[in-house]
Enzyme design. Structure first.
Site, PDB file in Angstrom:
ATOM      1  N   LYS A  13       0.869  -1.178   0.000  1.00 57.29           N
ATOM      2  CA  LYS A  13       0.000   0.000   0.000  1.00 57.29           C
ATOM      3  C   LYS A  13       0.903   1.225   0.000  1.00 57.29           C
ATOM      4  O   LYS A  13       1.517   1.563   1.019  1.00 57.29           O
ATOM      5  CB  LYS A  13      -0.927  -0.001   1.217  1.00 57.29           C
ATOM      6  CG  LYS A  13      -1.923   1.152   1.174  1.00 57.29           C
ATOM      7  CD  LYS A  13      -3.221   0.811   1.853  1.00 57.29           C
ATOM      8  CE  LYS A  13      -4.254   1.907   1.580  1.00 57.29           C
ATOM      9  NZ  LYS A  13      -5.586   1.567   2.059  1.00 57.29           N
ATOM     10  N   GLY A  19      -8.242   5.573  -1.418  1.00 57.07           N
ATOM     11  CA  GLY A  19      -9.358   6.246  -2.065  1.00 57.07           C
ATOM     12  C   GLY A  19      -9.601   5.790  -3.489  1.00 57.07           C
ATOM     13  O   GLY A  19      -9.188   4.713  -3.900  1.00 57.07           O
TER      14      GLY A  19
END
Length: 202
Positions: free
Chosen positions: A42, A116
């Site tokens: 991530k 997001g």
């Protein structure tokens, strides 16, 4: 769909925040781990409130055979750009692209999850989409099951396809909005408009 057939490396992209990207990432990673080692990365993690929360989404994905790696940690639960500016930081997108693309050991699959949706700003002049397109990595798209998902998924897929992204699959995640019946209807409609498989997660 057999998740083992999904390509590696692979992005798990969402139509918005809170549609269940991390839970879908966990499902894919754990399916892959049945066949060999997996690395989950991530690059941007926002909303990190303290050291105990430093890995945030990683524990949801972590399981035997899965290594989790987190890049830039930011406190505010905002876009990477806004959160970085609040802390007086400048995100080095070139360095982050190199971090994302670091080789993994032979036989290891690589799964990537951003923060997001695809148009989230990650730099003063870059959205995630603009930054990640040059990496040339395929992506699955995750959306909620019910009201609004048709518009959000079609817009997301259209933006990706306009930049020649490969999209192996679209996943509706009805658990996030308790829309299990609607998800089946929405999936049937989406299959009429999209060239890739559309699956409802159960």
């Amino acid at each position: 769909m057999n998740l083992l057939e999904l390509p590696s490396p692979l992005w798990v992209l969402g139509t918005d925040t809170g549609v269940g990207k991390t839970h879908v990432s966990a499902r894919i990673a754990r399916a892959w781990a049945q066949a060999g080692p997996v690395v989950y990365r991530k690059p941007f993690q926002t909303g990190v409130v303290d050291e105990e929360d430093a890995e945030a989404d990683a524990p949801i994905v972590r399981a035997p055979g899965i290594t989790t790696e987190t890049g830039i940690l930011l406190r505010a639960p905002l876009s990477p750009l806004a959160a970085a500016e609040m802390e007086g930081k400048i995100l080095d997108l070139e360095a982050m692209a190199q971090w994302v693309g670091r080789p993994v050991p032979p036989g290891t699959r690589l799964l990537l999850e951003p923060a997001g949706g695809i148009m989230v700003p990650v730099g003063p002049h870059h959205t995630f989409l603009a930054w990640a397109t040059d990496l040339g990595i395929p992506a699955v798209v995750v959306g909620r099951g019910g009201l609004g998902t048709l518009n959000h998924i079609l817009l997301t897929c259209e933006a990706l396809m306009a930049r020649s992204w490969t999209i192996p699959a679209v996943f509706l995640n009805p658990g996030v909005d308790d829309a299990f019946e609607a998800a089946q209807e929405n999936a049937a409609l989406l299959r009429r408009f999209l060239p890739m498989p559309v699956e409802v997660l159960t």
